[in-house]
Structure formats: C-alpha cells, structure tokens
Write a protein that holds these residues in place. Structure first.
Motif, PDB file in Angstrom:
ATOM      1  N   TYR B 631     -22.637  94.938  63.559  1.00  0.00           N
ATOM      2  CA  TYR B 631     -23.240  93.632  63.507  1.00  0.00           C
ATOM      3  C   TYR B 631     -23.761  93.307  62.160  1.00  0.00           C
ATOM      4  O   TYR B 631     -23.509  92.272  61.596  1.00  0.00           O
ATOM      5  CB  TYR B 631     -24.419  93.588  64.457  1.00  0.00           C
ATOM      6  N   GLU B 633     -23.077  94.301  59.483  1.00  0.00           N
ATOM      7  CA  GLU B 633     -22.087  94.080  58.446  1.00  0.00           C
ATOM      8  C   GLU B 633     -21.577  92.649  58.417  1.00  0.00           C
ATOM      9  O   GLU B 633     -21.489  92.020  57.385  1.00  0.00           O
ATOM     10  CB  GLU B 633     -20.927  95.028  58.633  1.00  0.00           C
ATOM     11  N   TYR B 634     -21.219  92.161  59.608  1.00  0.00           N
ATOM     12  CA  TYR B 634     -20.772  90.765  59.589  1.00  0.00           C
ATOM     13  C   TYR B 634     -21.919  89.871  59.182  1.00  0.00           C
ATOM     14  O   TYR B 634     -21.764  88.926  58.438  1.00  0.00           O
ATOM     15  CB  TYR B 634     -20.282  90.282  60.957  1.00  0.00           C
ATOM     16  N   ALA B 635     -23.075  90.211  59.726  1.00  0.00           N
ATOM     17  CA  ALA B 635     -24.225  89.357  59.496  1.00  0.00           C
ATOM     18  C   ALA B 635     -24.588  89.298  58.030  1.00  0.00           C
ATOM     19  O   ALA B 635     -24.981  88.263  57.523  1.00  0.00           O
ATOM     20  CB  ALA B 635     -25.412  89.860  60.309  1.00  0.00           C
ATOM     21  N   GLU B 637     -22.593  89.541  55.541  1.00  0.00           N
ATOM     22  CA  GLU B 637     -21.669  88.647  54.854  1.00  0.00           C
ATOM     23  C   GLU B 637     -22.078  87.217  55.141  1.00  0.00           C
ATOM     24  O   GLU B 637     -22.022  86.335  54.303  1.00  0.00           O
ATOM     25  CB  GLU B 637     -20.259  88.895  55.372  1.00  0.00           C
ATOM     26  N   PHE B 638     -22.458  87.046  56.359  1.00  0.00           N
ATOM     27  CA  PHE B 638     -22.935  85.784  56.839  1.00  0.00           C
ATOM     28  C   PHE B 638     -24.078  85.296  55.959  1.00  0.00           C
ATOM     29  O   PHE B 638     -24.030  84.252  55.333  1.00  0.00           O
ATOM     30  CB  PHE B 638     -23.469  86.057  58.236  1.00  0.00           C
ATOM     31  N   GLU B 642     -24.407  82.166  53.089  1.00  0.00           N
ATOM     32  CA  GLU B 642     -25.216  81.025  53.495  1.00  0.00           C
ATOM     33  C   GLU B 642     -26.636  81.508  53.753  1.00  0.00           C
ATOM     34  O   GLU B 642     -27.026  81.782  54.873  1.00  0.00           O
ATOM     35  CB  GLU B 642     -24.614  80.425  54.763  1.00  0.00           C
ATOM     36  N   ALA B 644     -29.320  80.143  53.965  1.00  0.00           N
ATOM     37  CA  ALA B 644     -30.168  79.321  54.821  1.00  0.00           C
ATOM     38  C   ALA B 644     -29.990  79.680  56.293  1.00  0.00           C
ATOM     39  O   ALA B 644     -30.856  79.445  57.109  1.00  0.00           O
ATOM     40  CB  ALA B 644     -29.832  77.850  54.621  1.00  0.00           C
ATOM     41  N   VAL B 645     -28.850  80.274  56.569  1.00  0.00           N
ATOM     42  CA  VAL B 645     -28.547  80.546  57.972  1.00  0.00           C
ATOM     43  C   VAL B 645     -29.423  81.666  58.490  1.00  0.00           C
ATOM     44  O   VAL B 645     -29.634  82.675  57.843  1.00  0.00           O
ATOM     45  CB  VAL B 645     -27.061  80.915  58.115  1.00  0.00           C
ATOM     46  N   VAL B 646     -29.914  81.445  59.669  1.00  0.00           N
ATOM     47  CA  VAL B 646     -30.710  82.467  60.330  1.00  0.00           C
ATOM     48  C   VAL B 646     -29.872  83.735  60.430  1.00  0.00           C
ATOM     49  O   VAL B 646     -28.702  83.685  60.752  1.00  0.00           O
ATOM     50  CB  VAL B 646     -31.073  81.978  61.745  1.00  0.00           C
ATOM     51  N   LEU B 648     -28.022  86.671  61.755  1.00  0.00           N
ATOM     52  CA  LEU B 648     -27.487  86.876  63.090  1.00  0.00           C
ATOM     53  C   LEU B 648     -27.565  88.326  63.516  1.00  0.00           C
ATOM     54  O   LEU B 648     -26.775  88.806  64.298  1.00  0.00           O
ATOM     55  CB  LEU B 648     -26.043  86.412  63.144  1.00  0.00           C
ATOM     56  N   GLU B 649     -28.514  89.015  62.950  1.00  0.00           N
ATOM     57  CA  GLU B 649     -28.605  90.414  63.329  1.00  0.00           C
ATOM     58  C   GLU B 649     -29.290  90.519  64.669  1.00  0.00           C
ATOM     59  O   GLU B 649     -30.502  90.466  64.771  1.00  0.00           O
ATOM     60  CB  GLU B 649     -29.425  91.149  62.272  1.00  0.00           C
TER      61      GLU B 649
END
Lengths: 596, 657
Positions: B631, B633-635, B637-638, B642, B644-646, B648-649
């Motif tokens: 998780y 890891e994707y998060a 990059e997320f 961005e 500003a994005v919350v 996602l972990e």
C-alpha cells in the motif's frame, strides 16, 4: 524457480506450428486450391487474388535454420496467407507461418545461394537458404507484398475455414447486455444506453454503453461533444463490495479558455455518494495535460469539479513504447552481450519502467475504489490506450472473475475491443519493422506483461496460465480469427466480421484448447490481490522475450511434472471418495443385520 | 525453526515479554558484563521503521537484549529475533525529534531501523551490540554456548553424519538428503574429465603464491568436493588443505606433489591435455604471467610429469615456457606441437576485495527507498555483482562439466575470515560463499528438476554460515577446526537440517532421470537475475504472495497422505468383506475411518508462504502485516505526484482466506 507452462512445439521438431496460429495442415489445405472454396455466402477464396503477388509459388531444397534446432531441408511453398516449408523426409517437419506474422525480412546473397531472414511479430527469427538468386528474390518480394496487404478484407481471417466443431460462437459469448447484468445487477444506479447505436455519438464506442441512470441520452450527446473523440464517461467497473465504480472517458475539451460542460459535471457527480469525493486519474503528467489545452484538450478544473481530486500519473504512449519494445527485443536477441551491456540495455529499453508505471497507476486506482471507498474516473488524451491499461488492470486486482479464463476474455472484449483500443493500428507492426508509424505501439502487450507480473506474484489466483497471455499476444498481431481486426466496433461492424470471420473465443473455449491454457494451481479466491511494484519484484517476461532465444526444455518439463503432481492428487482424491462411498454402502446394506 | 537451536528456545518465550526477560536472566555473566551500567534488559516504546516506506511507517514495541539475540516484540506480539553474530554493522544516526535512530545491518541481509526514544538507551544498545556482535575469540561464539540438549553420542553422531552419508553414497543407498545417491553416475562423468591445474593469483600476504589444486581420478568423493569448491573459491583457497596438504605454496612445495601427479598420469593414460586455468581477469593476468615465469616453468614441468615426458630437455622447457607466456599474453602459439598438451583458459574472476565492495554496492541499491526501475538496473550493473556471478559460472562450466552444484558439504573454505565471525581483518571478509550459493541457485532456476534440495535449503545454509550457532563453519581450515575441538564443544548443523529435510526437498526433483547427469547451464547474460529471495529475504512485501514450490510441496505431502488413506480404506474394505462373509460386523470399524482426511480440507489458497519454511518468531518479518508495504508504495507515489491528496495509506489488506 519460475516455472512456465510448456509451449507446444517448443520442445519438439519444428516449433513453428503452434495450434493457435497455424491451422492443422488439413485445415489449411483448402487454401491451396479453389476447389475448397468455402460455404455459400462467403467471399470466394482462392489464391487467384494473390496469384500476381506470388511470383514463385514453390522452391525445392530450401534450408531452414532456427536457433536450438538442426537445420531442415525441404520444399518452400507460398500460398496467399502462409509460408510453408515441408521436409520431404518426414511429414511432421512442417513450418506454417502466416504472412501477417512477418514483421520484416532481410535478404543477402553468397554466390548463387540466397538467404532470407524472416523476423516475425512474435519476435521469432528464422532463416531460409534458398538456392538460386532469382527464386530468392521472387520469394522475398512475394513475402514482402503478402505480409503488407493493405486491405483488411484480404487478411486470412476472411479466408479461414475452421476444421473444428464450433460449439459456442465466440461472437456472442460476451454480449454487453449479459455483461451488464453480471456486473451491475446489484444496483439500479446504472443503465444501458443505446445512444451510440449508429456510432454517431462516438465512433470508437460500441452501440451499447453503461451510464448513470439519472443521465439521459440527450445529456450524453452534450457530454460527448465535450469529450475527446466523443468518449463521454462510461462505466468500466462496478465494485460490488461498496458500490464504487471506475469510469473512463476521453479528455475534456476545455481548451485554453477553460470551457466547461454542466452535463459532464452532472454526469460524473451522479456517481458520487452524498458528501463523498471521487478521484480523477489523468494518465498524463500535469505539464502534458496543461499543454493539451492549447490543442483544445485539457483536464477537469478544480473549480468546476470541486468534489473530485485529480491525480496525474504519467504513462507513456505511442512511439515511446514502440521504441522501448524495439530496444528490448534487440537486447534479448543478442546472446553476446556481456553482463554490463545486457543490464545496461535492459535498463535503457525502459520496458520495465513502463510496466511499473502502469501497474502502479492500476494499483492506485484499485486502492481508491477498494480502500478509499471512492469512485474514480480515468482518462488520458483519447482514452483508448493508457486509460484501458489502467481500468483493465485495476479489475484484475479487484475482481476475482477477471482472473478466470472466461472472465479475462470478457475483460478483453469489454475493456479493449468494445472500448475501442485501435488494435489494427497499434499492432500493425512489431519490434523489427523499420517504417515506424506514430500509431504503432505495444499497448496491449504491455497490459499482458503487467498481468503476467501479477500472475507470477499470485500463481494460484489465476485460472489461466502464461500460455493464455502469450496466445492473446500472438493473435493480437497475427491471427486466423477476426477478433482483433479493426480499430473499434464501428469498423468491425462495417467489415461484417461476425458473419465473415471466426471469433478467437470460439476456438479457445473448447476443452482441448482450454486444457492447455488452464493453470493447474488455480484456486478461486474472492480477494483483492495487491501486487508488489518494487523493481526487485518485477521481472523480464521471459516466456515472451526470451522465448526464441533459449531452450525452455527443462522449465517445460518441470511444469509438466507439476501438472502431474496436481493431477495425481485429483486421482487420489477421487479414489478415496469412491472407497469411502463403497464402505458406507456396505454399512447401510449390512446395517440392519449388524444392529440387532 | 530456521535456527534449529534457537527454535527450541522460542517456545519458552513465545509471545511473552516477561519470559524474554527470563532469558536475559540466564545470561552467562561475562558476556554482558560491560554492558550492565545504566542499561536495562529492555527498552520500551521503540519504533521499528518500515525499511521501504518513505512516509516513516513504523511499529512500536519493546526491544530486548539477550546473550545471543536482539529481540523486538511489537504491539501485535510479533517477534523479530536477530542473532548477534548476524549483525554486520550497527549505526547510530543523528538524533531526531522522535528519538535516536539505530540501523542494524545483518549478514543475512536483514536491515532493521529502530528509533529509540532516549538517546542514552540508544547509546547503550549501540555499545552492547558492538561488543556482542564481534567476538574476539572463538570460544565466545554462540556455537560454544549453544546447547540443543543433545547428549554426547548424539552430538558425535551429528558430526559423523556426513561421513556416514558418504559411506551410503559409495554404497549407493539412496537415502541421503544431499544427492548422494548418484555416485555411480558421477564417477562416470569424472572419468571423462581431464586433469586440470588451477593457477590462481591470490596474493595474500607477502610472497604467497597462487594455489595449485588438482583434479584427479581418485575415487574419493571427499577430494572431489574439495576440488569443486576450490575452483569456485579459486583464489581464496590458500588452504585447500584437506586433500592436498602440500599446496599452500606453489613454487616451494609443488614438486613434492609430483608423485601424486604421477599417480594421476598413470591412472589416466588417455588424458592428453592439461588445462591451465587462470581465474583472474585478463588485465591483471597478463602482466602477472610476464613476471611469474617460474610458475610457468613449474606448470610446464608438472605437465611433463603428468604425461611421463620425463626427458624433457632444457630447451624444450624453455620453448614451452615462452610459448605459454605468449599464449597467456594473448599472442597465441607458434607451434602447437611443443605444448599441445597445455590448454589455457582465462576467466575473469575478480579478487575478494572487489567482490566485497560489489556486494556492498548491490545491497545499497536494493535498499534504496522508492527505487525506480532504472536506478535498480543501473545499480545492478554498476555493482558488477551479476557479472561476477556469471564469471564464476563460466569458470565452473569450463572446469567442471561435472555435477559441481550438488556438492556443498565438505570444503576447505576459510569460513571464519571470509564471514567475519571474529573481529579481524575486514579486508579478508568476502562473500564468496554467498556467491557459490547464488551460482547454485541460478542452476536450480535453469534446471528446476535437477536438485533434490530447494531454495530454502540454500538460504538456510547461508543463514548458518554466519550464525556461529553450529561448529561446521567455524575456523579457517581443518587444522584450526581440530584445534578448536569443535566436535567436542559444538554441534553440527547437518543433523538439524536432516531432521527438517522435508522442508528442504525440491518437490519437482527428478531422481530417476539421467538427463541431469551433466548440466549444461546457459550463461548468456539474460539468464542471470537478481536473487530477490536472498537479498530481500526479510523484505516480505517484495515476495510473491503465493509460493509455487510450497504449494507443490504441500500437494506432494497430501498425495502421500492420500495414498496412506487409500491403503487404509482398502484394507478396511477387505476386512469388512471378510467379516461380512463371516457374518460378523462391528460398527467401530467404520467409525475408525476418519470421514474427511484433514489434508483434504487444506486450502491451497493464500497459504501464508514462507521462503524459509518457518512460522515461529525467529523469522518474523519486520512490519506486522506483509500486505501493508505494498500500500504504502502506491500511496507514496500517489502523494509524491499530488501532495495535496490525502495520503491513501490505509490499514492493511487481509491476505488470508
């Protein structure tokens, strides 16, 4: 160890006749003479149409060279669609190669002996030594002409007559209505729309699409005018667990002056629950998306889509991917590279970087839906390439059905064929072609590679094995079936593919084929599967890229051993069950006697 | 379980904080005497950072120090055990707001990153670990205190196990775990081989000459082992002492061995060639040959001995020598006839110092957070590690063409120095044995059915090379080993592995087939891959979530159980029918057949797979749930793209059925 399902033919004799690509000789015989001209209502067959292209139909004493096999001498025949080499000594030694599988040819001469090197779209390279310069030149120019026919209707699928009993017509296996029921039966929030019935609203969409129930067809037409290529947001995936969805579309045509479309905003907002936010995944980098405004494109402005968070993930397209493939295949084909050079070339090809980018974005999308409980809209520019990679991979991760054979077929049908991925353009050439066209790109192969990576990490969660993915790759580039012809449903309709050609699924979904494509370790599970996207976890897909460059004998044998163990297990279990039943029967028979 | 001995300690402690304290209580005083001041047995509120998380995800728990292990128990009661001997380095980083970071790198490629709230505590742990991880004397090593509760005769048996096994091997009894059943086949192969002389260039301390080792036809497996290992470890083999004592120096003593060579030549009248194998890379080798003519001369002499060419004249010798030097310099022969029985082979294997830094570079790259594919591959390339592996393999293939890969037991490797068991010369530490295991692994990848053992076996051996828990890998040569009285004071690893041999068996192993008599590995570069399961064996998030081999292994087990069940059922049927015929029937008979064999119910799906077949705390992965890293890891990059994005972990995906 990385066990791979053995590829038929790879280990024996000539590997050149894997069932999917080359019909059994008998099946193809009709091609050799007009006598076999097909069933009524079908276009007249025969090599008449190709006769002028075939300058020399037959040459004797041709020698075929391939890696890992002894050279074979035989007679070379050219038909309208095949190159056939059969050795006189042994009937089994026969090579059938579809002209459409030929990507490029080189010829050279040493005295009177000519050599033609044939490079195939499936990355195989073979060499033919042809006695006589004239014959060689004729053969070369014939192959060149026959492998680059510009009319789709001259392609082999229009001439192919199946020699197997068709038990299920693949053209009707995955009808949108049925698919809709399967995926969206749980909700009334979505409906089927026939707004694109005549392909008038969006030429690259199928006649039937799934849209929010609250949006009428009139609004859809307006939204289509606001989206690239008329590709208004449609449903791609419905996550039953929480009702969240993945939608896809083309980019919004905001242009430099920030055009907006109320219907568009309404449409995608209709998918949100009260107070919830959604995510828009733009498969372009922010600066690319910004530049797109100058050409009339653009992205969703925060001001107009306040309930949506936009994420930019850069996924490459077009020639960048094609170049990447060309470099990778070149590196794989050179056995002389030392370690540094090999690693350097593998890195420079960037192929695995693309795999990682795509997988990461797909995981992110899946994460939004499953973890974040948010709906998501995905688009790039046209919404026909990277968008589809992401939506389809997210479904592999999220939806167990798409990991079954039929489910995966349905996914390819829905998310690639119906969704308007331009197969004809993208797969026109492969890694060897020198004339590089902008629209050629291994988008679908990259998708398959990503699926393979997940398959490797979850070897028991897929009903199909690697062979299935390889088969799809082969047929996307050259096939006797009509499935991958054309660029979208509209074109396929015009070509009357359903009437005039055979569907790949008709052929694949027969028990004899399925057994080869089925993963013996498969055990269905209803879980979301999260792959690792770390570089250490990603691997070169050897089954595709090293397929012709090394012997896979030992890996194939190990795979067979594995299959044997699994089958033996089934046998034993069956036997145990039978014995138990017999014993139980004995008991009931004798029960009354014994009880007193 | 992976550490058989420590595995026995665990049950007493499992999951219980207080019992872990008990262990500390049992310490032999001397070991931690220096540590006592201010240092308590445990430190609470320690954070274990996720190695690959860029958002500093962590687990909080308590850290314990025992005489032999460092133990971390997190809030989920998951235990992470680190043997002191496994610790390669301890590093204290600059103080942060959350505490004092302590990074521990282990020889088995585990890397843990703790944050200790108080700097004082951190400092104490640091100092203690420094002392505990580097023992000055052999007697302080774990093996000498480790007691698996075997009695003396069991211990002795354990030490004799391998010799016994060799006996079995000679007798062809196919019972051993180590491929001993193929002796005949191997002999056959060996007959085809030619005597080979390995000239190597280990310039160890002053004036020590390269090692010479023979490969001969003596029907002693022992010697073959040594030979095989010695070429794999080429120049580190200053002591191939076991079978060929006189070989510690080349020019001085090799002549004493001529009788040996003569024996060989008599035994092998058909051999026409002598191979001179130089394992150095060419650039080093050429200048070396130019200066070391006496070694060339010796080789020429030996070659003439081998072929009974006693009357070699001075001029001939000179001719041959020159020719050889020319050949070595890449100039080729002028006249084949004079030296046609000498064949040269050069393989570019670097020295141990290069190897050591190569592995270091590799680990640095693979340990990078948020690693990109390109950085990974350019790092892999720059480290040169796979290049070295390929070089070793190429050499092995040329030299051996025998079943090198199946031999791993007896060898004269300088374990203690190379593995850094004791606090000694850092320059003598080198990953040659790791390389050997990696070569074997590559072979298992190419020939999945040729090996009776599996990857877990290789990993387990690697683990114990460094663990100092068993006596097998202590000391630098047989002599030293005898002086240490290892057989009386320590235990042998092999019986423990043999005990658990089921876990190390390759379910696909094909014992019948003759096709694996001689493996012909493909050494084209693309066959060499990064061995993730070795270098990231503790980074479980990077592993496939379902292990093919474990599933097949379970399936094999299940099949055996089913075969038993069938036999059982059949005999009961028979009995039943017989009784029926006799008119006697007992109900119990039926009830005794278990209606559903438990094995049948086992689901294949998501068996929590382990590389090393363990499930106890010794092998706990850092980070409680294996799913969460993915998780992050994707998060990551997320959030990178961005901010500003919350983030996602989110929690953790349950990967169980």
């Amino acid at each position: 160890a990385s066990l791979r399902p053995p590829r038929p033919g790879a280990g024996l004799g000539l590997p050149a006749r894997p069932p999917p690509l080359q019909p059994a000789p008998r099946a193809a015989l009709p091609l050799l003479g007009p006598a076999a001209s097909g069933a009524p209502g079908l276009p007249p067959l025969g090599d008449m149409e190709f006769a002028e292209l075939i300058k020399t139909p037959r040459v004797d004493n041709v020698v075929l060279h391939r890696p890992f096999y002894p050279a074979v001498e035989g007679t070379l025949c050219l038909t309208g669609h095949h190159l056939i080499l059969s050795s006189r000594q042994d009937n089994t030694e026969e090579l059938w190669l579809l002209h459409s599988n030929i990507d490029a040819i080189d010829k050279r001469f040493v005295g009177p002996l000519g050599t033609i090197i044939i490079k195939c779209k499936d990355f195989r390279i073979i060499q033919l030594d042809i006695p006589g310069m004239e014959e060689c030149l004729n053969i070369a120019s014939s192959i060149e002409a026959l492998s680059t026919l510009d009319s789709i209707t001259l392609m082999y699928p229009f001439f192919y007559r199946p020699m197997f009993a068709v038990t299920e017509d693949g053209w009707h296996s995955f009808l949108p209505e049925q698919e809709f029921e399967l995926h969206s039966a749980a909700t009334s929030e979505w409906r089927l729309s026939y707004v694109n019935k005549e392909f008038a609203v969006c030429p690259s969409y199928p006649p039937i699409v799934v849209v929010p129930s609250s949006v009428d067809d009139e609004a859809l037409r307006k939204v289509a005018a606001f989206r690239h290529g008329g590709r208004f947001p449609v449903l791609s995936y419905y996550h039953k667990k929480n009702g969240m969805v993945i939608m896809r579309s083309g980019q919004p045509l905001t242009g430099t002056n920030g055009r907006r479309c109320k219907e568009d905003e309404k449409l995608i907002n209709a998918t949100l629950r009260a107070g919830k936010r959604g995510y828009i995944v733009d498969t372009r980098a922010l600066n690319v998306a910004q530049q797109a405004r100058a050409k009339g494109g653009g992205f969703e402005q925060e001001a107009h889509y306040p309930q949506w968070r936009r994420i930019h993930k850069s996924i490459e397209r077009y020639h960048v991917l094609q170049e990447s493939l060309i470099r990778l295949v070149e590196a794989c084909n050179d056995q002389t590279h030392n370690m540094d050079r090999w690693l350097g070339k593998l890195e420079a090809s960037n192929w695995l970087t693309h795999v990682k980018e795509i997988l990461t974005t797909a995981c992110l999308a899946a994460q939004c839906v499953d973890r974040e409980g948010a709906s998501i809209l995905i688009h790039g520019t046209e919404g026909t390439d990277s968008t589809l990679q992401v939506t389809s991979l997210a479904q592999i991760i999220l939806e167990p059905r798409s990991r079954t054979i039929r489910g995966f077929e349905a996914l390819v049908e829905r998310e690639w064929l119906q969704a308007g991925h331009p197969f004809q353009q993208r797969c026109a050439q492969s890694a060897y072609c020198s004339s590089r066209q902008k629209w050629e790109a291994p988008v679908f192969l990259l998708f398959l590679d990503c699926v393979w990576q997940i398959l490797r990490q979850f070897p028991c969660s897929f009903e199909f094995n690697e062979n299935f993915l390889i088969l799809l790759f082969e047929h996307a580039y050259a096939s006797q079936f009509g499935t991958f012809l054309g660029n979208n449903e509209s074109e396929r309709c015009k070509l009357k593919l359903q009437q005039k050609t055979m569907s790949l699924w008709s052929w694949v979904n027969r028990p004899s084929e399925l057994s080869r494509l089925t993963n013996p370790l498969f055990e269905a599970n209803n879980l979301v599967i999260w792959p690792s996207v770390a570089p250490q976890s990603l691997q070169l897909w050897e089954g595709i890229f090293l397929r012709w460059n090394r012997s896979s004998r030992y890996l194939d044998e190990a795979y067979e051993e594995m299959v044997n163990i699994m089958e033996y297990n089934k046998e034993l279990q069956a036997k145990v069950n039978v014995l138990r039943r017999q014993l139980a029967e004995l008991e009931t028979e004798d029960g009354p006697q014994a009880s007193p | 379980m992976t550490q058989p001995g420590a595995g026995r300690l665990t049950p007493a402690l499992a999951g219980s904080v207080s019992s872990a304290g008990l262990l500390f209580g049992t310490l032999s005083g001397g070991l931690v005497a220096d540590v006592s001041s201010g240092w308590s047995t445990s430190v609470e509120q320690v954070k274990l950072l996720d190695r690959f998380s860029t958002s500093n995800k962590s687990l909080t728990g308590t850290l314990y120090l025992t005489a032999t292990h460092l133990l971390f128990i997190d809030s989920h009661q998951k235990e992470t055990w680190i043997l002191h001997h496994h610790i390669a380095s301890v590093e204290k980083l600059a103080l942060t707001t959350s505490g004092c970071p302590l990074v521990i790198q282990c020889k088995n490629f585990r890397i843990v990153h703790f944050i200790v709230p108080r700097e004082r505590d951190c400092h104490d742990i640091y100092n203690s670990l420094l002392q505990l991880s580097k023992q000055a004397k052999y007697e302080d090593l774990y093996a000498f205190s480790y007691n698996p509760k075997q009695n003396d005769s069991e211990r002795l048996q354990g030490w004799q196990l391998i010799d016994l096994a060799e006996e079995y091997k000679r007798m062809g009894v196919p019972n051993s775990n180590w491929h001993l059943s193929d002796a005949n086949r191997e002999y056959k192969v060996r007959k085809l081989s030619k005597p080979i002389i390995v000239g190597s260039s280990k310039f160890r301390s002053k004036g020590r000459f390269p090692v010479l080792s023979y490969y001969h036809q003596e029907k002693e497996i022992q010697s073959r082992h040594i030979w095989i290992i010695c070429f794999l470890f080429f120049k580190n083999q200053a002591a191939i002492c076991r079978c060929s004592q006189p070989l510690s120096g080349f020019s001085a003593r090799c002549l004493e061995d001529e009788h040996l060579l003569q024996a060989i030549s008599k035994a092998n009248p058909v051999n026409h060639y002598m191979y001179v194998v130089d394992t150095r890379p060419k650039h080093r080798m050429q200048s070396w040959w130019a200066t070391q003519k006496d070694i060339g001369r010796i080789i020429v002499r030996i070659s003439s001995k081998i072929w009974n060419d006693e009357k070699i004249r001075e001029s001939d010798e000179k001719k041959r020598l020159n020719a050889m030097a020319n050949r070595a310099a890449g100039k080729g022969y002028e006249n084949e006839d004079n030296y046609s029985n000498i064949r040269f082979q050069f393989v570019g294997i670097e020295n141990i110092h290069v190897m050591r830094s190569s592995l270091q570079k590799l680990l640095e790259v693979s340990g990078t957070k948020g690693l990109s594919v390109n950085d990974f591959y350019s790092g892999l390339e720059n480290s040169g590690w796979l290049r070295h592996i390929k070089a070793v393999m190429d050499a092995a293939i040329f030299l051996a063409r025998v079943l090198i890969e199946k031999d791993w037991i007896s060898f004269g490797h300088k374990f203690s120095e190379r593995c850094g068991h004791l606090d000694g010369d850092a320059k003598e530490v080198s990953p040659v044995f790791t390389q050997f295991l990696e070569c074997v692994w590559h072979l298992t990848e190419q020939f999945p059915q040729a090996f009776e053992f599996n990857e877990a076996f290789l990993l387990q051996i690697h683990e114990h090379i460094h663990s100092c828990q068993f006596g097998n890998f202590l000391g630098n040569c047989q002599k030293e080993r005898e002086e240490l009285k290892l057989k009386e004071k320590t235990y042998s690893l092999w019986p423990f592995l043999l005990d658990e041999q089921k876990k190390y068996l390759n379910p696909l192993y094909s014992s019948k087939s003759q096709k694996f008599a001689v493996l012909e590995p493909n050494t084209v570069s693309f066959n060499f891959k990064f061995w993730r399961n070795m270098y990231h064996q503790f980074d479980r998030t990077l592993h496939p979530r379902q292990s093919l081999f474990n599933i097949i292994m379970n399936m094999n087990e299940q099949n055996k159980q089913l075969e038993e069940d069938i036999k059982d059922l059949e005999s009961k049927m028979k009995q039943y029918k017989k009784k029926q015929a006799d008119g006697v029937l007992t109900k119990e008979l039926l009830h005794s057949v278990h209606p559903e064999s438990s094995t049948l119910k086992d689901s294949l799906c998501f068996k929590e797979q382990t590389l090393l077949p363990v499930n106890d705390a010794l092998r706990t992965i850092e980070g409680s749930n294996p799913a969460d890293n993915r998780y992050s890891e994707y998060a990551e990059e997320f959030s990178k793209s961005e901010p500003a994005v919350v983030s996602l972990e989110y929690g953790v995906a349950r990967m169980t059925c």
